[in-house]
Design an enzyme around this catalytic site. Structure first.
Site, PDB file in Angstrom:
ATOM      1  N   LYS A   2      22.151  34.774 -13.089  1.00  0.00           N
ATOM      2  CA  LYS A   2      21.049  35.718 -12.908  1.00  0.00           C
ATOM      3  C   LYS A   2      21.362  36.699 -11.794  1.00  0.00           C
ATOM      4  O   LYS A   2      21.256  37.926 -11.977  1.00  0.00           O
ATOM      5  CB  LYS A   2      19.748  34.971 -12.605  1.00  0.00           C
ATOM      6  CG  LYS A   2      18.535  35.883 -12.464  1.00  0.00           C
ATOM      7  CD  LYS A   2      17.292  35.117 -12.072  1.00  0.00           C
ATOM      8  CE  LYS A   2      17.302  34.783 -10.605  1.00  0.00           C
ATOM      9  NZ  LYS A   2      16.020  34.208 -10.125  1.00  0.00           N
ATOM     10  N   ASP A   4      15.091  36.193 -15.214  1.00  0.00           N
ATOM     11  CA  ASP A   4      14.310  35.693 -14.094  1.00  0.00           C
ATOM     12  C   ASP A   4      12.977  35.152 -14.617  1.00  0.00           C
ATOM     13  O   ASP A   4      12.716  35.134 -15.820  1.00  0.00           O
ATOM     14  CB  ASP A   4      14.114  36.778 -13.034  1.00  0.00           C
ATOM     15  CG  ASP A   4      12.970  37.725 -13.350  1.00  0.00           C
ATOM     16  OD1 ASP A   4      12.614  37.873 -14.544  1.00  0.00           O
ATOM     17  OD2 ASP A   4      12.415  38.312 -12.410  1.00  0.00           O
TER      18      ASP A   4
END
Length: 217
Positions: free
Chosen positions: A112, A130
């Site tokens: 991420k 996210d």
């Protein structure tokens, strides 16, 4: 649905204040389990004292902890940003690498965080799963996956790679402003007519409008 969301949030962008790949990398690591707004509140002091990998690598951990204390988990986060700075200096000549294979080897950096840096600092397409992207894409029926890695793959298959970075910003803005985890503002949602989860939050436009949070700064 994406076209409608993009029209609603034409200025969607990364809300972590930064100058260059290194600051974005550090800010993204610091943003775990807190808000971008809080991170932006401490990074001017952090980068004012330690503006590059070389200086942060040599920083005293207690001093870094004191600066980032408002973010929570400050001991773990200080260890991570000092550690990744040391690794950048030792292994990459103090330069943030532009390959996900290299970024994820740095302390505190997962896919991420790597995709945030690649997309926003280097213009390299990536999906950033996210908490907002996971929640909103599942609500809208774009994916039924439950793990970030699988969501990254399934969302990526739906869109052209050139749209991935902007797509994530748009979805994140929607999640922060209207499609909240609790009581989404369904009555003023730009994709209400298309969303299979319409009705999870108030559908009355006036009631829903009171739930909209913008700007998120």
């Amino acid at each position: 649905m994406y076209a409608k969301l993009a029209a609603c949030y034409p200025d969607a962008h990364c809300e972590l204040d930064h100058e260059g790949p290194f600051q974005l990398l550090v800010a993204t690591v610091l943003s775990a389990q807190t808000t971008d707004r809080r991170v932006n509140g401490v990074t001017p002091v952090l980068f004012g004292r330690w503006p590059d990998p070389q200086s942060l690598a040599g920083a005293d951990s207690a001093e870094v902890e004191q600066v980032i204390r408002p973010l929570g988990f400050y001991h773990t986060k200080a260890t991570a940003v000092i550690g990744l700075s040391e690794e950048l200096v030792d292994r990459f000549d103090g330069v943030v690498p532009a390959r996900i294979e290299d970024l994820v080897t740095l302390r505190g950096v997962g896919r991420k965080t790597a995709n945030v840096v690649l997309g926003n600092a280097f213009g390299i397409p990536g999906i950033t799963p996210d908490t907002h992207v996971i929640r909103v894409t599942r609500r809208m029926g774009w994916t039924s996956a439950t793990t970030p890695d699988r969501i990254e793959v399934e969302i990526g298959e739906l869109f052209d790679p050139k749209d991935w970075v902007k797509l994530c910003h748009v979805v994140i803005w929607h999640g922060r402003r209207r499609c909240h985890a609790r009581r989404p503002a369904c009555g003023v949602c730009p994709v209400a007519a298309l969303c299979p989860s319409f009705g999870e939050g108030p559908t009355d436009p006036q009631e829903a409008a009171r739930l909209v949070r913008e700007p998120r700064r």
